[in-house]
Each structure stands twice: as structure tokens, then as C-alpha cells.
Design a protein around this motif. Sequence first.
Motif, PDB file in Angstrom:
ATOM      1  N   GLU A  10       0.802  -1.219   0.000  1.00  0.00           N
ATOM      2  CA  GLU A  10       0.000   0.000   0.000  1.00  0.00           C
ATOM      3  C   GLU A  10       0.833   1.266   0.000  1.00  0.00           C
ATOM      4  OE1 GLU A  10      -2.915   0.211   3.032  1.00  0.00           O
ATOM      5  OE2 GLU A  10      -4.012  -1.485   2.213  1.00  0.00           O
ATOM      6  N   PHE A  11       2.039   1.177   0.541  1.00  0.00           N
ATOM      7  CA  PHE A  11       2.828   2.385   0.763  1.00  0.00           C
ATOM      8  C   PHE A  11       4.268   2.113   0.335  1.00  0.00           C
ATOM      9  CE2 PHE A  11       4.992   5.715   2.973  1.00  0.00           C
ATOM     10  CZ  PHE A  11       4.045   6.709   3.206  1.00  0.00           C
ATOM     11  N   VAL A  12       4.823   2.996  -0.456  1.00  0.00           N
ATOM     12  CA  VAL A  12       6.204   2.813  -0.913  1.00  0.00           C
ATOM     13  C   VAL A  12       7.079   3.929  -0.329  1.00  0.00           C
ATOM     14  CG1 VAL A  12       7.745   2.690  -2.914  1.00  0.00           C
ATOM     15  CG2 VAL A  12       5.404   1.796  -3.076  1.00  0.00           C
ATOM     16  N   LYS A  20      19.297   0.222   8.815  1.00  0.00           N
ATOM     17  CA  LYS A  20      18.582  -0.091  10.060  1.00  0.00           C
ATOM     18  C   LYS A  20      17.139   0.408  10.007  1.00  0.00           C
ATOM     19  CE  LYS A  20      22.481  -0.582  13.209  1.00  0.00           C
ATOM     20  NZ  LYS A  20      23.228  -0.088  14.369  1.00  0.00           N
ATOM     21  N   LEU A  21      16.970   1.588   9.446  1.00  0.00           N
ATOM     22  CA  LEU A  21      15.609   2.128   9.293  1.00  0.00           C
ATOM     23  C   LEU A  21      14.789   1.219   8.378  1.00  0.00           C
ATOM     24  CD1 LEU A  21      13.350   4.308   9.311  1.00  0.00           C
ATOM     25  CD2 LEU A  21      14.612   5.500   7.507  1.00  0.00           C
ATOM     26  N   GLY A  22      15.379   0.832   7.249  1.00  0.00           N
ATOM     27  CA  GLY A  22      14.677  -0.033   6.300  1.00  0.00           C
ATOM     28  C   GLY A  22      14.307  -1.373   6.921  1.00  0.00           C
ATOM     29  N   ASP A  23      15.226  -1.925   7.730  1.00  0.00           N
ATOM     30  CA  ASP A  23      14.968  -3.198   8.419  1.00  0.00           C
ATOM     31  C   ASP A  23      13.758  -3.094   9.343  1.00  0.00           C
ATOM     32  OD1 ASP A  23      16.862  -4.712   7.283  1.00  0.00           O
ATOM     33  OD2 ASP A  23      18.287  -4.670   8.963  1.00  0.00           O
ATOM     34  N   LEU A  24      13.737  -2.020  10.109  1.00  0.00           N
ATOM     35  CA  LEU A  24      12.631  -1.816  11.052  1.00  0.00           C
ATOM     36  C   LEU A  24      11.294  -1.758  10.307  1.00  0.00           C
ATOM     37  CD1 LEU A  24      14.148   0.828  13.507  1.00  0.00           C
ATOM     38  CD2 LEU A  24      13.286  -1.435  14.134  1.00  0.00           C
ATOM     39  N   VAL A  35       9.861  -1.137   0.893  1.00  0.00           N
ATOM     40  CA  VAL A  35      11.043  -0.297   1.116  1.00  0.00           C
ATOM     41  C   VAL A  35      11.964  -0.416  -0.088  1.00  0.00           C
ATOM     42  CG1 VAL A  35      13.088   0.075   2.546  1.00  0.00           C
ATOM     43  CG2 VAL A  35      10.921  -0.579   3.616  1.00  0.00           C
ATOM     44  N   ILE A  36      12.353   0.725  -0.637  1.00  0.00           N
ATOM     45  CA  ILE A  36      13.307   0.744  -1.747  1.00  0.00           C
ATOM     46  C   ILE A  36      14.495   1.608  -1.314  1.00  0.00           C
ATOM     47  CG2 ILE A  36      13.696   1.528  -4.132  1.00  0.00           C
ATOM     48  CD1 ILE A  36      10.730   0.916  -4.643  1.00  0.00           C
ATOM     49  N   TYR A  37      15.690   1.110  -1.529  1.00  0.00           N
ATOM     50  CA  TYR A  37      16.884   1.887  -1.220  1.00  0.00           C
ATOM     51  C   TYR A  37      17.473   2.439  -2.517  1.00  0.00           C
ATOM     52  CZ  TYR A  37      16.928  -0.822   3.168  1.00  0.00           C
ATOM     53  OH  TYR A  37      16.606  -1.412   4.359  1.00  0.00           O
ATOM     54  N   THR A  38      18.050   3.628  -2.449  1.00  0.00           N
ATOM     55  CA  THR A  38      18.779   4.116  -3.630  1.00  0.00           C
ATOM     56  C   THR A  38      20.141   3.435  -3.705  1.00  0.00           C
ATOM     57  OG1 THR A  38      19.609   5.978  -2.339  1.00  0.00           O
ATOM     58  CG2 THR A  38      17.660   6.380  -3.700  1.00  0.00           C
ATOM     59  N   ARG A  39      20.666   3.020  -2.549  1.00  0.00           N
ATOM     60  CA  ARG A  39      21.848   2.162  -2.524  1.00  0.00           C
ATOM     61  C   ARG A  39      21.821   1.348  -1.241  1.00  0.00           C
ATOM     62  NH1 ARG A  39      26.599   3.981   0.484  1.00  0.00           N
ATOM     63  NH2 ARG A  39      26.152   5.962   1.501  1.00  0.00           N
ATOM     64  N   ALA A  70       6.935   6.467  -5.406  1.00  0.00           N
ATOM     65  CA  ALA A  70       7.038   6.411  -3.948  1.00  0.00           C
ATOM     66  C   ALA A  70       6.082   7.395  -3.281  1.00  0.00           C
ATOM     67  CB  ALA A  70       8.474   6.704  -3.523  1.00  0.00           C
ATOM     68  N   ASP A  71       5.676   7.043  -2.061  1.00  0.00           N
ATOM     69  CA  ASP A  71       4.819   7.925  -1.275  1.00  0.00           C
ATOM     70  C   ASP A  71       5.643   8.861  -0.408  1.00  0.00           C
ATOM     71  OD1 ASP A  71       2.003   6.818  -1.715  1.00  0.00           O
ATOM     72  OD2 ASP A  71       3.180   5.027  -1.282  1.00  0.00           O
TER      73      ASP A  71
END
Length: 393
Positions: free
Chosen positions: A31-33, A64-68, A78-82, A102-103
Amino acid sequence: MKSKSIYRKLLFVFAFLGCLIFCTDGLCAKEFVVVIDPGHGGKDPGAVGKTAREKNINLKVALKLGDLITKNCKDVKVIYTRKTDVFIPLDRRAQIANNAKADLFISIHTNSVKNNNTARGASTYTLGLSRTAENLAVAKRENGVIMLENDYKTTYAGFDPNSSESYIIFEYMQDQFMENSVSFASTIQKEFKNRCKRNDRGVHQAEFLVLKNSVMPSVLVELGFISNPTEEKYLSSEAGSSTMANGLYQAFLTYKKDHSLKRRTTAQASSASGTKAGTSAQKSQATSSGKSGQTASANVSAGQPTVFKVQFLTSSAILKKGDKRLKGITNFEYYKEGGVYKYTCGASQDYNRTLRTRKEIASKFGDAFIIAFQGDKKVNVNQAIEAFKKKKK
Ligand SMILES: [Zn+2]
């Protein structure tokens, strides 16, 4: 009989397609990117401390933020730029977020000041015009990374991150995501202060290229100062990076809760009125007439004089001199467009003079912007500025 069976088959196909669309659009999709952007990387270390490098701190907190989020929010992609120590051009970072529709975009950085080891604390930036030299300095430093890209002059249309004149491109920009971005930034600062016990340096606006090119609510976080040995040590530690990541995560939860609610309400309202949700918002340059009555502007004709003006107000009726809504501006003009009267001031063929007028009235009319006319015809302001700059060279 034959035609009846074809209809039946068609009906089946449409029903199947309908299910498919419903599935990819609704139930099966996240629902949320959120796009998490750890600043710098690879050949670009970012700010450098006594022992640490900005790129590594940023990446650690980002992961760490993405993991949470991934662990705890099943409805969020969750998408990372790197995810590793690689160099990513600045415009590519925004592109990743735009392509993912992305939202929310979170760019993570670490601050630094030259010859100063006492500056401390965390701040969060949104896109806008910097009002202090300090904020502009932060933007200049972060934008400076484009100079490590091979073809930055072409990619960023001649933008020179160190020249204040280049920052003109931000002057006539309108950011329709500003409200959401600022609200998210404020929540982040609250968490940094209360949960992470950081010195709260507040929410600021500045001219960041990476935020300008992303078309969704976006923030750029400066976690702390790598130039301050105490903060360098804190941010480099496992405990420090985890605490900062958790602060960002809590702010994300708050924003998402509020945002999802609003989005559902907007979607309901839109489906009731038969329009598609979420298609109109864009970070855009003010080439037309502002909030109401948007119209396309004509092309600039060579050889004709162009007059720049600051549009600061619209009204459905003609306002008299001294009207409260004009906030003391007496030297104004108006034109009518789309059934409303639009008030302007600072008319000049010299774009820089009009720009100064815009700055002068910024405290009264924060979202005033520049438009351009040739005779009675409103023309594309971007083209007009380009032409003006070319002529000056
Ligand atoms: Zn940075």
C-alpha cells in the motif's frame, strides 16, 4: 447462438482482466512505498570526520531504518537508492523514487562545518528557499556532489552548486508537497529530540537538488555533526545509529498512519466525484497562473520585450487600493484570467529586479512567484528567464 458464445467468452475475459487489475492495484500490491536514500557512497565519502566518513554513517542508519520498516510494516515496500558502498548520481536517486511512484522519500545525511568542532545536533530539511546563510551552505555542500559526476553540466543544465546565481532555478519553483514534507520533518525532529535525546536544530528549508527532482513528499535529514568528535563517535556507534534509525522509524509510523488515513479519505472522495486519486500533485515550476485557473503559457517570441512580474494574490473581485488583503502593497497591477483577478507587482524587464521584489514581499506573501508577459500575453516564464540570462552573457 454463435455470437452468444463469443459474448460469453468476452465477458469471461473482461472479468478475468478486472480481477487482475484489482489484484495488482489493490490486494496484492504494497500500500505504501518509501524510498530511503543514504547520501553519498563509493568515490564520494561525503563529509569526513577524524575517523568516520559520512557515507558509512548514512548507510548504516538507512539500512537499520529499512529493516525496522520491513520487519514491522507488512504493507510497506522499502526501496533503497543504494544498499552498499557505491556511487549513485544525484538525479538517479530522485529517478528511483519517481519510477517507484514512492509515497515518501527520505534522504539521510550527516552534517559538518569547517574549523568548528562544537556545532551539534540534528536537523531536517525540506525543499524551499533558504533564509539563512547557514542553510544555503548545507545545500551547497550536499549539491556539490554532482561535480563528481562525469557530465554534470549537461545533466543539471549548467547548474553550478557553488554559485549563488545558479540557485535562481529554485526561485520560481512551487512545491505542492510542501505541507506533507514539513509535517513529516517536524515529526522527525520531535523524535530526534525526545527519543534520541539529540540537540534539536529544527526544521529548515533549503535548495536541495535531490529533493527538487523527486515528485513526492520528501525530506533530507542531517543526523548530526561529523565535525564534532562527540557526535562523530555517537553516530559511528551501533547504539547511536540504532537510536537514530529508531527515531526515524517512529516518525515514519506517525506520518504513515496520518497519511494512509488521508489517502483513504481522498480516494473515497475522488471515487465519489469520479476522478482519479493522486494524479495531480507535482513539484512544478510556476509556468502558469498559480493555484486557481491554471492555464498554459505561450512561447516566448524572440525580439519582443519581456516584462517580469511578481504575482502575489488572486481574488474573485477587483480590490481597491488600501484593501487589507493587499497587506500594504500600493504599487500593484492586476490582470484577469480564468474568471479571477490576479495581482502583481515589481514589473520590470530586468529579471533580477523582479526577483528582488519577490524577496522583499516574501514575508507577507510567502508563495508569491514570478510570471512573464510579452504585451498582454502571458508567456512561459522558464523560457523568458532563459532568454534573459542568455542576453546578459
Ligand atoms: Zn551529505
